[in-house]
Design an enzyme around this catalytic site. Structure first.
Site, short mmCIF file in Angstrom:
data_model
loop_
_atom_site.label_atom_id
_atom_site.label_comp_id
_atom_site.label_asym_id
_atom_site.label_seq_id
_atom_site.Cartn_x
_atom_site.Cartn_y
_atom_site.Cartn_z
N GLU A 180 12.57 13.96 82.53
CA GLU A 180 12.26 15.29 83.14
C GLU A 180 12.87 15.70 84.49
OE1 GLU A 180 8.00 16.18 83.15
OE2 GLU A 180 8.08 15.67 80.91
N GLU B 251 7.24 11.57 75.05
CA GLU B 251 5.99 11.74 75.88
C GLU B 251 5.15 13.06 74.95
OE1 GLU B 251 5.19 12.87 79.95
OE2 GLU B 251 6.74 11.25 80.41
N ARG C 39 7.11 1.95 76.66
CA ARG C 39 7.88 2.49 77.65
C ARG C 39 7.44 2.47 79.24
NH1 ARG C 39 8.59 9.15 79.02
NH2 ARG C 39 9.85 8.71 80.49
N TYR D 82 4.49 19.06 75.30
CA TYR D 82 2.83 18.94 75.36
C TYR D 82 2.41 20.29 74.74
CZ TYR D 82 3.09 15.10 78.41
OH TYR D 82 2.87 13.62 78.93
N ASN E 79 9.84 15.14 75.62
CA ASN E 79 8.42 15.06 76.15
C ASN E 79 7.77 16.63 75.77
OD1 ASN E 79 9.26 12.69 77.43
ND2 ASN E 79 8.84 13.39 79.59
N HIS F 51 11.91 7.64 87.01
CA HIS F 51 10.50 8.47 86.96
C HIS F 51 10.16 9.11 88.56
CE1 HIS F 51 7.72 9.03 83.62
NE2 HIS F 51 7.11 10.05 84.56
#
Ligand code: NOJ
Length: 458
Positions: A163, A361, A74, A310, A308, A118
């Site tokens: 995002e 991610e 990616r 985390y 994504n 991005h």
């Protein structure tokens, strides 16, 4: 059951974070060039001017991709590298750079997975108001169809926006990211609407511009809650009661009072369910003004949700946040290590939206350094990945359609306002020499891929 045989195993990067060459070969400036060049925005006054120098060293990085056995990569295209002022005149050298990456990936048998946005908006468009101006959406659609047409038959998988929660919330809300604006809630909601019109409009334009079928999605991030019994211990014992799970689902999609932009709800409700949440006056006002044609654009069908992920928030059976005990496991950025959010995030997003998912991610920042023996030994990253991948597999085992996993990131890179202090890569970058060293986690991940995700479960 295990991961499907065509599961995507990848790693990611973003143009501004790795490329450098900020003003070479006809590239236009982006908002991140301007933001990092103006003092006080980035830790240690660092910039992405050189970053990991991927503009010149991408061949080396692609060789590492092959060595690690990734079947997909990616990366993002820098809009101002291709269209220096955001629209109109094309910079052929910019396109040629991405041709080089795509052609080499294809030759290596690695699937290119391209992010269109991005965060590096052409500065020329910001000077016309950026995402506050609806014309930016039109320019994005022009850019997206140019890319789809140029790479027709070579690139089949795209992420429109990475995002929106962060580049809008941090860039136009709190102002800690480029372009550093602090807009009112009402103004921010207008920016959101313009981005989502750009997203839907781009999907339609890209499909029209490409003879081959495309898979298009976006990468979403935001609050994810997971149920715990009693208190959040270091082991985060899960509470399996139905009501607790329902409470964490509800808490996941409920707006966060002081951090409302960091939420999957407005982005995915609008683009998949076709309405903005009614939880804020600003969104209610917007819902009242939406035309039929705008609704159609917002709802333009996409093929997958990129997640994504985390960390998440432990909640009790009533959906209230549970405090983490002192000394709770944390990454170098002090983000909590909460692997359960991988499983519950996938499960809740599938439950609400019903689309296939891809982890676009996941990873952690470590205080990596080169050891005396010349290696980079990042045991904490390996432990993090093993825990999160177990939870990913748990979701896959339950039949949740999750089709891929991208580690963030391939190489160390420029971590936005935190500069180079934060290292997320599977590959260490010595910025003084630009030498790359594969970390222990890179080799560990290579073995996981070799066994299609089985190694960590024995
Ligand atoms: C989110 C962003 O997409 C990426 O650019 C960033 O480096 C990582 N997460 C880590 O913060």
């Amino acid at each position: 059951m295990t991961f499907q045989s065509d599961f995507l195993w990848g790693a990611g990067s973003a143009a501004y974070q790795v490329e450098g060459a900020w003003n070479e070969d006809g590239k236009g400036a982006s908002i991140w060039d301007a933001f990092s060049h103006s003092p006080g925005h980035i830790r240690n006054g660092e910039t992405g001017d050189t970053a990991a120098d991927a503009y010149h060293l991408f061949e080396a990085d692609l060789t590492i991709i092959k060595e690690l056995g990734l079947n997909t990569y990616r990366f993002s295209i820098s809009w101002p590298r291709v269209l220096p002022t955001g629209r109109g005149l094309v910079n052929e050298k910019g396109l040629a750079y991405y041709d080089g990456i795509v052609n080499r990936l294809l030759a290596l048998g690695v699937t290119p997975f391209v992010t269109l946005y991005h965060w590096d908006l052409p500065l020329a468009l910001e000077e016309e108001g950026g995402w506050e101006n609806r014309k930016t959406a039109e320019a994005f659609i022009e850019y997206a169809s140019l890319i789809a047409q140029h790479f027709d038959g070579r690139v089949k998988r795209y992420i429109t926006f990475n995002e929106p929660q962060c580049f809008l919330g941090l860039g136009y809300g709190s102002g800690i990211h480029a372009p550093g604006k602090k807009l009112s809630e009402q103004e921010l909601v207008q920016c959101i609407h313009h981005v989502l019109l750009a997203h839907g409009g781009a999907i339609a334009a890209m499909r029209a511009a490409s003879a081959s079928p495309l898979e298009i999605g976006l990468a979403s991030t935001g609050k994810l809650c997971y149920p715990v019994l009693g208190g959040a211990t270091a082991r985060n014992l899960e509470y399996d009661g139905r009501s607790a799970q329902q409470a964490s689902y509800d808490a996941t999609f409920a707006p966060e009072e002081n951090d409302w932009t960091f939420s999957h709800t407005w982005l995915l409700d609008a683009t998949i369910l076709g309405r903005y949440p009614e939880s804020f006056a600003a969104f209610r006002l917007l819902n009242d003004t939406l035309t039929e044609s705008e609704l159609r654009i917002l709802r333009e069908p996409m093929d997958f949700i990129g997640l994504n992920v985390y960390n998440g928030i432990p909640v009790d059976a009533k959906g209230n946040k549970v405090n983490k005990p002192p000394g709770f496991p944390r990454t170098a950025l002090k983000w909590p290590v909460t692997p359960e959010c991988m499983y519950y995030g996938l499960r809740f997003l599938y439950q609400r939206y019903g689309l296939p998912l891809i982890i676009t991610e996941n990873g952690q920042s470590c205080n990596d350094r080169i050891f005396l023996d010349g290696g980079v030994h990042d045991a904490d990253r390996i432990d993090f990945l093993a825990r999160y991948l177990q939870q990913l597999r748990r979701a896959a085992d339950e039949g949740i359609p999750v089709n891929g996993y991208f580690h963030w990131s391939l190489t160390d890179n420029f971590e936005w306002n935190c500069g180079y202090d934060e290292r997320f890569g599977l590959v260490y970058v010595d910025y003084a020499t630009q030498i790359r060293i594969i970390k222990d986690s890179g080799y560990w991940y290579r073995d996981i891929i070799k066994n299609n995700g089985n190694a960590h479960n024995g």
